[in-house]
Write a protein that holds these residues in place. Structure first.
Motif, PDB file in Angstrom:
ATOM      1  N   UNK A   1       0.777  -1.236   0.000  1.00  0.00           N
ATOM      2  CA  UNK A   1       0.000   0.000   0.000  1.00  0.00           C
ATOM      3  C   UNK A   1       0.804   1.277   0.000  1.00  0.00           C
ATOM      4  N   UNK A   2       2.126   1.206  -0.057  1.00  0.00           N
ATOM      5  CA  UNK A   2       2.915   2.433  -0.160  1.00  0.00           C
ATOM      6  C   UNK A   2       2.729   3.022  -1.553  1.00  0.00           C
ATOM      7  N   UNK A   3       2.360   4.283  -1.612  1.00  0.00           N
ATOM      8  CA  UNK A   3       1.978   4.902  -2.875  1.00  0.00           C
ATOM      9  C   UNK A   3       2.848   6.122  -3.164  1.00  0.00           C
ATOM     10  N   UNK A   4       3.163   6.312  -4.459  1.00  0.00           N
ATOM     11  CA  UNK A   4       4.061   7.388  -4.874  1.00  0.00           C
ATOM     12  C   UNK A   4       3.486   8.039  -6.129  1.00  0.00           C
ATOM     13  N   UNK A   5       3.135   9.307  -6.006  1.00  0.00           N
ATOM     14  CA  UNK A   5       2.503  10.020  -7.110  1.00  0.00           C
ATOM     15  C   UNK A   5       3.490  10.285  -8.238  1.00  0.00           C
ATOM     16  N   UNK A   6       2.980  10.202  -9.456  1.00  0.00           N
ATOM     17  CA  UNK A   6       3.741  10.609 -10.634  1.00  0.00           C
ATOM     18  C   UNK A   6       3.423  12.076 -10.893  1.00  0.00           C
ATOM     19  N   UNK A   7       4.429  12.932 -10.866  1.00  0.00           N
ATOM     20  CA  UNK A   7       4.226  14.362 -11.088  1.00  0.00           C
ATOM     21  C   UNK A   7       3.692  14.606 -12.492  1.00  0.00           C
ATOM     22  N   UNK A   8       2.991  15.691 -12.665  1.00  0.00           N
ATOM     23  CA  UNK A   8       2.418  15.978 -13.984  1.00  0.00           C
ATOM     24  C   UNK A   8       3.512  16.173 -15.042  1.00  0.00           C
ATOM     25  N   UNK A   9       4.748  16.496 -14.598  1.00  0.00           N
ATOM     26  CA  UNK A   9       5.855  16.624 -15.554  1.00  0.00           C
ATOM     27  C   UNK A   9       6.431  15.273 -15.946  1.00  0.00           C
ATOM     28  N   UNK A  10       5.990  14.177 -15.267  1.00  0.00           N
ATOM     29  CA  UNK A  10       6.376  12.840 -15.705  1.00  0.00           C
ATOM     30  C   UNK A  10       7.329  12.082 -14.811  1.00  0.00           C
TER      31      UNK A  10
ATOM     32  N   UNK B   1       8.678  10.551 -10.986  1.00  0.00           N
ATOM     33  CA  UNK B   1       8.062  10.031  -9.767  1.00  0.00           C
ATOM     34  C   UNK B   1       9.079  10.118  -8.641  1.00  0.00           C
ATOM     35  N   UNK B   2       8.626  10.490  -7.454  1.00  0.00           N
ATOM     36  CA  UNK B   2       9.491  10.580  -6.285  1.00  0.00           C
ATOM     37  C   UNK B   2       9.487   9.251  -5.546  1.00  0.00           C
ATOM     38  N   UNK B   3      10.655   8.614  -5.475  1.00  0.00           N
ATOM     39  CA  UNK B   3      10.787   7.327  -4.787  1.00  0.00           C
ATOM     40  C   UNK B   3      11.819   7.470  -3.674  1.00  0.00           C
TER      41      UNK B   3
END
Length: 282
Positions: free
Chosen positions: A46-55, A57-59
């Protein structure tokens, strides 16, 4: 762009595999139900990481203690590299890569230009640029159709599976030897670009830029630590003929930018000299 690298990525919290997560359908302002939008990555825990609109992802597991290159430094780098002044470095990297499968990782990718050149020489292979600078990643995310961009701190465990990379590039960037060795395949190569002693010597003398450490090669080997053997060292250099504006841009993309007087005279003839060292894991 993230999809090509997705099989190799791992959750920075638990190490689990990641998959695209679709947001729940929503009701739009006109009462119309919208479609799910796969704008995040999530592991089975359930750990979730948003993809920024510029493409990109912060991991990262927690906040990084340093933001990386500023927007101004990144803009100067994009301008200077787009003019082709450092294409000879990109060409040397592309010529040094000899693989036909696997992931190409650029650790400290900046704007992604070097990674893009290497991917052009390796048709079909996916690429992944890692950096801690958001302004840089916004550009790296669109540097090449097969390149993904991930915000990750090179000093911490990298969000990649063991033995997932066939090539790791490291161009003027921090070196995390143990992590590079972990993510690199046994038959893979680490390509490190470091400044030679006379790199930008004319600007060092004229404007007091930070000098290249004369023991740079030994320090790089020490920083990588045990488990590496140097396969080859290729010196490459060019004489750059820069206008006053180009000289300011070059200085602006270096760590010396904030220490240089605002008025830079020009034009300049500048030596650009680097060593491209290939390492294999042992």
């Amino acid at each position: 762009m993230i999809d090509g690298a997705l099989p190799y990525l791992r959750c920075p919290v638990c190490g689990g595999t990641l998959a695209r997560k679709a947001f729940s359908p929503f009701v739009g302002g006109g009462g119309v139900v919208g479609q799910g939008d796969e704008r995040a990555l999530r592991c089975s825990r359930g750990h979730s990481f948003d993809i920024a609109r510029q493409g990109y992802v912060t991991l990262t597991a927690g906040r990084s203690p340093h933001p990386g290159d500023s927007a101004d430094m990144v803009a100067d780098r994009e301008t200077f590299l787009a003019e082709g002044h450092y294409d000879f470095i990109a060409q040397a990297l592309a010529a040094a890569v000899r693989v036909d499968d696997g992931l190409v990782v650029d650790a400290g990718t900046g704007t992604g230009r070097y990674l893009a050149h290497v991917l052009d020489a390796l048709p079909g292979l996916p690429g992944l640029g890692l950096d801690v600078s958001k302004p840089a990643l916004r550009r790296a995310a669109r540097a090449h159709p097969r390149a993904a961009a991930v915000l990750a701190d090179l000093w911490r465990p990298l969000p990649l599976a063991d033995a997932s990379a066939s090539v790791v590039l490291n161009v003027f960037a921090p070196r995390n030897g143990p992590e590079f060795r972990r993510i690199l395949r046994p038959d893979g190569r680490l390509l490190v670009v470091t400044p030679a002693r006379d790199h930008l010597a004319e600007l060092v003398d004229a404007y007091g830029l930070v000098k290249v450490d004369p023991d740079k090669a030994d320090r790089v080997a020490d920083a990588l630590g045990e488990g590496w053997a140097a396969v080859s060292v290729q010196p490459v250099s060019r004489t750059l003929r820069l206008s006053e504006a180009e000289t300011r841009t070059l200085i602006g993309m270096t760590p010396s930018a904030r220490h240089v007087p605002p008025h830079v005279a020009g034009p300049h003839e500048v030596t650009a000299a680097v060593d491209v060292t290939s390492y294999r894991p042992v």
